[in-house]
Design a protein around this motif. Sequence first.
Motif, mmCIF file in Angstrom:
data_model
loop_
_atom_site.group_PDB
_atom_site.id
_atom_site.type_symbol
_atom_site.label_atom_id
_atom_site.label_comp_id
_atom_site.label_asym_id
_atom_site.label_seq_id
_atom_site.Cartn_x
_atom_site.Cartn_y
_atom_site.Cartn_z
ATOM 1 N N TYR A 138 0.806 -1.339 -0.141
ATOM 2 C CA TYR A 138 -0.085 -0.026 -0.130
ATOM 3 C C TYR A 138 0.865 1.119 0.137
ATOM 4 N N PHE A 179 -10.532 5.985 -3.203
ATOM 5 C CA PHE A 179 -11.385 4.966 -3.783
ATOM 6 C C PHE A 179 -10.721 3.823 -4.635
ATOM 7 N N GLU A 212 -6.449 2.867 -1.863
ATOM 8 C CA GLU A 212 -6.819 2.133 -0.731
ATOM 9 C C GLU A 212 -7.858 1.142 -0.792
ATOM 10 N N GLU A 213 -9.046 1.147 -1.729
ATOM 11 C CA GLU A 213 -9.707 -0.125 -2.089
ATOM 12 C C GLU A 213 -9.013 -1.190 -2.540
ATOM 13 N N LYS A 214 -7.970 -0.946 -3.620
ATOM 14 C CA LYS A 214 -7.288 -2.146 -3.957
ATOM 15 C C LYS A 214 -6.386 -2.650 -2.781
ATOM 16 N N GLY A 247 -7.538 -2.926 0.430
ATOM 17 C CA GLY A 247 -8.560 -3.198 1.333
ATOM 18 C C GLY A 247 -8.672 -2.335 2.630
ATOM 19 N N ASN A 261 -10.014 1.091 2.232
ATOM 20 C CA ASN A 261 -11.023 1.758 2.384
ATOM 21 C C ASN A 261 -12.193 1.610 3.278
ATOM 22 N N LYS A 262 -12.164 2.391 4.254
ATOM 23 C CA LYS A 262 -13.561 2.245 5.069
ATOM 24 C C LYS A 262 -14.554 3.534 4.944
ATOM 25 N N GLN A 263 -14.193 4.171 3.837
ATOM 26 C CA GLN A 263 -15.109 5.416 3.488
ATOM 27 C C GLN A 263 -16.196 5.223 2.790
#
Length: 122
Positions: free
Chosen positions: A29, A96, A99-101, A103, A105-107
Motif C-alpha cells: 500500500y 477509492f 485504498e480500495e485495492k 482493502g 478503504n473504510k469510507q
Amino acid sequence: YKKQEATVEPPAELREILDAKEFAKARLYKLDLAKFSFCYDLILLFDLIPALWKLAGVVCLKIGLTGEIYHSVWIVVLSMIISSLLEVPWSFIQVFVIEEKHGFNKQVLMTIYPEVIAPLFD
C-alpha cells in the motif's frame, strides 16, 4: 521509496505486534501511495508551474498591473485555486482506488464530501 521497496520483512521492533502478512499488505500500500504521490508532484512541478507563471503574466497585463510583485502574487493565487481543484479528483483516486485495492478503504462517497469538497466553498 527504495528502502520501502527493499524491505520485505518487518523490522525486529515490529515483529511482536505485526505479522509478515500484515506488513506485506501495508508495505505494498505504501509503495503504491508513494508512486501516486510522486506522479502528482511531478504534474504540479513540471506542467503546472510554468503554465501558471505565463497565465499570471497574462492576468497582470489584462488588469494593468506590472512588476514582479504583482506577478508573484497572482501566481500564488492561481496556484492555490488550481491545486485546490486538482486535489479533489486526486483524493478520490487515493481513497477509492488505491485504498480500495489494498482493502484499507473504510469510507463511502458521502463521508468524503465534508473532508474534501466542503472546504473548497468556505
